[in-house]
Design a protein around this motif. Structure first.
Motif, PDB file in Angstrom:
ATOM      1  N   VAL A  42      45.262  41.884  43.147  1.00  0.00           N
ATOM      2  CA  VAL A  42      45.406  40.731  44.054  1.00  0.00           C
ATOM      3  C   VAL A  42      44.395  40.831  45.189  1.00  0.00           C
ATOM      4  CG1 VAL A  42      46.954  39.618  45.705  1.00  0.00           C
ATOM      5  CG2 VAL A  42      47.826  40.338  43.474  1.00  0.00           C
ATOM      6  N   TYR A  43      44.186  42.034  45.706  1.00  0.00           N
ATOM      7  CA  TYR A  43      43.180  42.261  46.759  1.00  0.00           C
ATOM      8  C   TYR A  43      41.808  41.772  46.290  1.00  0.00           C
ATOM      9  CZ  TYR A  43      39.994  44.837  49.854  1.00  0.00           C
ATOM     10  OH  TYR A  43      38.999  45.170  50.723  1.00  0.00           O
ATOM     11  N   ALA A  44      41.410  42.184  45.081  1.00  0.00           N
ATOM     12  CA  ALA A  44      40.100  41.788  44.555  1.00  0.00           C
ATOM     13  C   ALA A  44      40.004  40.279  44.390  1.00  0.00           C
ATOM     14  CB  ALA A  44      39.844  42.494  43.223  1.00  0.00           C
ATOM     15  N   ALA A  45      41.103  39.649  43.942  1.00  0.00           N
ATOM     16  CA  ALA A  45      41.105  38.198  43.752  1.00  0.00           C
ATOM     17  C   ALA A  45      41.006  37.468  45.084  1.00  0.00           C
ATOM     18  CB  ALA A  45      42.366  37.772  43.005  1.00  0.00           C
ATOM     19  N   LEU A  74      32.400  46.611  47.048  1.00  0.00           N
ATOM     20  CA  LEU A  74      31.989  47.678  46.133  1.00  0.00           C
ATOM     21  C   LEU A  74      33.206  48.413  45.584  1.00  0.00           C
ATOM     22  CD1 LEU A  74      28.992  49.167  48.155  1.00  0.00           C
ATOM     23  CD2 LEU A  74      28.818  48.044  45.921  1.00  0.00           C
ATOM     24  N   GLY A  75      34.192  48.672  46.446  1.00  0.00           N
ATOM     25  CA  GLY A  75      35.408  49.341  45.996  1.00  0.00           C
ATOM     26  C   GLY A  75      36.194  48.480  45.024  1.00  0.00           C
ATOM     27  N   ALA A  76      36.299  47.181  45.321  1.00  0.00           N
ATOM     28  CA  ALA A  76      36.995  46.268  44.419  1.00  0.00           C
ATOM     29  C   ALA A  76      36.291  46.197  43.071  1.00  0.00           C
ATOM     30  CB  ALA A  76      37.082  44.879  45.049  1.00  0.00           C
ATOM     31  N   PHE A  77      34.961  46.179  43.087  1.00  0.00           N
ATOM     32  CA  PHE A  77      34.196  46.166  41.836  1.00  0.00           C
ATOM     33  C   PHE A  77      34.446  47.430  41.032  1.00  0.00           C
ATOM     34  CE2 PHE A  77      30.361  47.809  39.740  1.00  0.00           C
ATOM     35  CZ  PHE A  77      30.281  46.901  38.696  1.00  0.00           C
ATOM     36  N   GLY A  78      34.355  48.594  41.659  1.00  0.00           N
ATOM     37  CA  GLY A  78      34.557  49.849  40.944  1.00  0.00           C
ATOM     38  C   GLY A  78      35.919  49.935  40.292  1.00  0.00           C
ATOM     39  N   PHE A  79      36.954  49.457  40.997  1.00  0.00           N
ATOM     40  CA  PHE A  79      38.322  49.519  40.460  1.00  0.00           C
ATOM     41  C   PHE A  79      38.513  48.546  39.305  1.00  0.00           C
ATOM     42  CE2 PHE A  79      42.843  48.280  40.557  1.00  0.00           C
ATOM     43  CZ  PHE A  79      43.419  49.526  40.360  1.00  0.00           C
ATOM     44  N   THR A  80      38.150  47.271  39.504  1.00  0.00           N
ATOM     45  CA  THR A  80      38.385  46.272  38.471  1.00  0.00           C
ATOM     46  C   THR A  80      37.481  46.481  37.254  1.00  0.00           C
ATOM     47  OG1 THR A  80      36.883  44.750  39.632  1.00  0.00           O
ATOM     48  CG2 THR A  80      39.231  44.533  40.085  1.00  0.00           C
ATOM     49  N   ALA A  81      36.223  46.882  37.478  1.00  0.00           N
ATOM     50  CA  ALA A  81      35.318  47.104  36.353  1.00  0.00           C
ATOM     51  C   ALA A  81      35.807  48.239  35.472  1.00  0.00           C
ATOM     52  CB  ALA A  81      33.908  47.407  36.868  1.00  0.00           C
ATOM     53  N   THR A  82      36.311  49.304  36.076  1.00  0.00           N
ATOM     54  CA  THR A  82      36.810  50.433  35.287  1.00  0.00           C
ATOM     55  C   THR A  82      38.076  50.053  34.535  1.00  0.00           C
ATOM     56  OG1 THR A  82      35.887  51.935  36.951  1.00  0.00           O
ATOM     57  CG2 THR A  82      37.432  52.873  35.369  1.00  0.00           C
ATOM     58  N   LEU A  83      38.966  49.283  35.173  1.00  0.00           N
ATOM     59  CA  LEU A  83      40.163  48.829  34.459  1.00  0.00           C
ATOM     60  C   LEU A  83      39.784  47.970  33.260  1.00  0.00           C
ATOM     61  CD1 LEU A  83      42.863  47.900  37.157  1.00  0.00           C
ATOM     62  CD2 LEU A  83      42.800  49.867  35.625  1.00  0.00           C
ATOM     63  N   TRP A  84      38.770  47.101  33.423  1.00  0.00           N
ATOM     64  CA  TRP A  84      38.312  46.293  32.291  1.00  0.00           C
ATOM     65  C   TRP A  84      37.748  47.186  31.196  1.00  0.00           C
ATOM     66  CZ3 TRP A  84      33.422  45.883  30.155  1.00  0.00           C
ATOM     67  CH2 TRP A  84      33.281  44.903  29.169  1.00  0.00           C
ATOM     68  N   LEU A  85      37.027  48.209  31.598  1.00  0.00           N
ATOM     69  CA  LEU A  85      36.457  49.147  30.636  1.00  0.00           C
ATOM     70  C   LEU A  85      37.565  49.816  29.824  1.00  0.00           C
ATOM     71  CD1 LEU A  85      33.472  50.016  30.139  1.00  0.00           C
ATOM     72  CD2 LEU A  85      33.985  52.059  31.484  1.00  0.00           C
ATOM     73  N   CYS A  86      38.688  50.091  30.477  1.00  0.00           N
ATOM     74  CA  CYS A  86      39.833  50.720  29.821  1.00  0.00           C
ATOM     75  C   CYS A  86      40.745  49.700  29.136  1.00  0.00           C
ATOM     76  CB  CYS A  86      40.646  51.519  30.841  1.00  0.00           C
ATOM     77  SG  CYS A  86      39.730  52.846  31.657  1.00  0.00           S
ATOM     78  N   TRP A 128      42.137  39.543  33.821  1.00  0.00           N
ATOM     79  CA  TRP A 128      41.869  39.399  35.260  1.00  0.00           C
ATOM     80  C   TRP A 128      40.731  40.296  35.718  1.00  0.00           C
ATOM     81  CZ3 TRP A 128      44.100  35.564  37.876  1.00  0.00           C
ATOM     82  CH2 TRP A 128      45.287  35.011  37.363  1.00  0.00           C
ATOM     83  N   THR A 129      40.752  41.550  35.287  1.00  0.00           N
ATOM     84  CA  THR A 129      39.825  42.527  35.860  1.00  0.00           C
ATOM     85  C   THR A 129      38.377  42.262  35.460  1.00  0.00           C
ATOM     86  OG1 THR A 129      40.335  44.023  34.011  1.00  0.00           O
ATOM     87  CG2 THR A 129      41.567  44.326  36.057  1.00  0.00           C
ATOM     88  N   GLY A 130      38.144  41.777  34.225  1.00  0.00           N
ATOM     89  CA  GLY A 130      36.777  41.495  33.801  1.00  0.00           C
ATOM     90  C   GLY A 130      36.096  40.442  34.655  1.00  0.00           C
ATOM     91  N   PRO A 131      36.667  39.230  34.760  1.00  0.00           N
ATOM     92  CA  PRO A 131      36.047  38.205  35.615  1.00  0.00           C
ATOM     93  C   PRO A 131      35.934  38.628  37.069  1.00  0.00           C
ATOM     94  CG  PRO A 131      37.653  37.215  34.130  1.00  0.00           C
ATOM     95  CD  PRO A 131      37.803  38.694  33.984  1.00  0.00           C
ATOM     96  N   LEU A 132      36.955  39.319  37.596  1.00  0.00           N
ATOM     97  CA  LEU A 132      36.907  39.749  38.995  1.00  0.00           C
ATOM     98  C   LEU A 132      35.764  40.745  39.226  1.00  0.00           C
ATOM     99  CD1 LEU A 132      40.699  40.180  39.874  1.00  0.00           C
ATOM    100  CD2 LEU A 132      39.113  38.473  40.796  1.00  0.00           C
ATOM    101  N   ALA A 133      35.537  41.635  38.271  1.00  0.00           N
ATOM    102  CA  ALA A 133      34.451  42.603  38.407  1.00  0.00           C
ATOM    103  C   ALA A 133      33.091  41.898  38.418  1.00  0.00           C
ATOM    104  CB  ALA A 133      34.512  43.628  37.276  1.00  0.00           C
ATOM    105  N   VAL A 134      32.895  40.943  37.511  1.00  0.00           N
ATOM    106  CA  VAL A 134      31.624  40.229  37.428  1.00  0.00           C
ATOM    107  C   VAL A 134      31.368  39.419  38.697  1.00  0.00           C
ATOM    108  CG1 VAL A 134      30.368  38.419  36.207  1.00  0.00           C
ATOM    109  CG2 VAL A 134      31.655  40.129  34.917  1.00  0.00           C
ATOM    110  N   ILE A 135      32.393  38.696  39.163  1.00  0.00           N
ATOM    111  CA  ILE A 135      32.227  37.877  40.371  1.00  0.00           C
ATOM    112  C   ILE A 135      31.999  38.760  41.592  1.00  0.00           C
ATOM    113  CG2 ILE A 135      33.333  36.181  41.866  1.00  0.00           C
ATOM    114  CD1 ILE A 135      34.867  35.183  39.411  1.00  0.00           C
TER     115      ILE A 135
END
Length: 475
Positions: free
Chosen positions: A168-171, A229-241, A247-254
């Protein structure tokens, strides 16, 4: 003391969340850390942010549960991350009071709060400053935040609630950034003044070559890019997993796009480091065990994508000129700007402070720098640097959860989020305080959920929301 409308809202929200339970309270707390430009209370020239006020409600929700007081104090046992962080806080508090007096006039400092003054008028002889108290309070809040997060995350429900709160923070971070861009374009910046009421210097209307600097819910572009940067690192890794991929994929890209477009030099410099962390994580995951489709795809396709993009930029003159001009303004020519010269001077004075005080530091919150390692050395010296290093190694080290389990994947994402935040702080970190988001992620990475045994089932990729939870006990 002045109570702001957003402070009244924070108190009302805290009481409401207490009535709902601990899960709602921790989710609201994580989301409120996004309001970095807001003040719930104004105390003279200092501001109390909504998230710091909301820590009281998180503490109440934790202390209400008798079973969770044990994990709260267990985190302070010798050798645990909380112990080393407490040592840093204790030394920092003592140094803030004694060292500016013990080494009075022994060196020249750039005190906190002079960022907008010419350097020649801001340099003073070492002595006590008001930020000694405020920075000590912030560091104490970081310790409390870390202990509370590890305590809440010691249960399956609490662990999952924090994960949801971070998504939710990242969004919301994306939403505020888009609102900032839109209101700036139509001249309606006043619409966001309710979250820009802190006693800071704001740069919400600045532009670089006609481009608005994106600040979102923060005072300036560098702060926005640093936390994103922190939000990207968290969401991108969750998408990777393949966790919450929808949610995490689009949030990481944006989030990555916003970092690049924010016109923050720190964000532009740190972004490649974060992408390397992301890629190495993909390589390690695709090479051990079953891996995931996302990690295998990134491992194989990323080099070709980088090569293709590089060729397009080089071969298309218009695109090359645009990219070159953007990087030149923010990075290449930045080193000769007055701002970069001043920041370089802050680090020079900071290192001199370290040597002039025989490695003890000038005291927590005494000196301003422009790099987190220099801030640690200049303010709390070798003892503080050692305590922080031990905290980071124990909090961000390998976890005990079985590989490919939900717990292991989330803790990997939290560690990567912390590393991305540190990458940004290496460039522009002015103080020892890394912010509440860092310690929320660190607390999640260091937690020991009591339902960890339930996470021993084989990994199940989550492609649809209906697949959640793949493991029993995480619903």
């Amino acid at each position: 003391m002045g109570v702001e409308p957003i402070g009244i809202f924070t108190i009302a929200l805290g009481l409401y969340c207490l009535a709902l339970g601990q899960d709602a309270t921790i989710k609201a707390f994580v989301a409120l850390t996004l309001l970095g430009a807001a003040a719930a209370f104004v105390l003279g020239s200092s501001s109390v942010q909504p998230a710091h006020l909301f820590l009281l409600f998180v503490a109440l929700s934790v202390l209400r549960g008798r079973r969770q007081t044990g994990p709260l104090f267990d985190g302070l046992h010798f050798g645990r991350p909380g112990f080393w962080l407490a040592c840093l806080v204790l030394y920092g508090g003592l140094s803030a009071y004694f060292l500016p007096r013990l080494f009075a006039d022994a060196t020249t400092i750039v005190p906190l709060g002079i960022a907008e003054q010419p350097l020649t008028s801001g340099v003073v002889s070492l002595g006590p400053v008001s930020s000694n108290l405020t920075q000590t309070v912030y560091l104490v809040a970081d310790l409390v935040c870390f202990l509370l997060v590890t305590t809440v995350a010691s249960t399956a429900r609490g662990f999952r609630a924090i994960v949801i709160g971070l998504i939710v923070y990242a969004a919301l971070n994306v939403v505020f950034a888009l609102l900032d861009v839109v209101t700036g374009a139509i001249g309606a910046q006043d619409m966001l003044q309710f979250i820009r009421n802190a006693q800071y210097t704001f740069h919400d209307n600045d532009k670089v070559n006609g481009m608005k600097r994106i600040v979102g819910s923060w005072p300036e572009a560098s702060a926005f890019a640093g936390t994103t940067l922190g939000a990207f690192g968290f969401t991108a890794t969750l998408w990777l997993c393949q966790r919450h991929s929808r949610w995490t994929g689009p949030l990481a890209v944006i989030s990555l796009a916003l970092i690049v477009l924010s016109t923050s030099s720190a964000g532009l410099i740190a972004a490649p480091v974060c992408l390397l962390i992301f890629y190495f994580t993909a390589v390690l995951r695709s090479g051990v065990g079953s891996g995931t489709g996302n990690s295998a795809a990134v491992t194989v396709l990323a080099p070709f994508v980088v090569l293709l993009v590089g060729l397009i930029v080089v071969l298309q003159q218009d695109i090359f000129n645009t990219v070159h001009d953007y990087i030149d303004v923010l990075v290449l020519s930045k080193s000769t700007s007055s701002s970069a010269i001043d920041r370089g001077s802050w680090n020079t004075f900071g290192l001199q402070n370290f040597f002039d005080t025989y490695g003890l530091g000038v005291g927590l919150g005494t000196a301003r720098t422009s790099s987190f390692p220099v801030a640690v050395l200049s303010n709390v010296g070798v003892p503080g640097a050692l305590f922080f290093l031990l905290f980071a190694l124990t909090a961000l080290g390998p976890g005990r959860a079985p590989a490919r389990s939900f717990v292991a994947d989330v803790q990997l994402a939290a560690r990567n989020g912390c590393l991305c935040l540190l990458a940004g702080a290496l460039v522009v970190g002015p103080t020892v305080d890394l912010g509440l988001l860092f310690f929320i992620l660190a607390g999640l990475a260091a937690s020991r959920p009591d339902a960890i045994a339930e996470a021993t089932a084989p990994f199940i990729p989550l492609r649809h929301q209906s697949d959640l939870p793949a493991l029993r006990g995480w619903s």
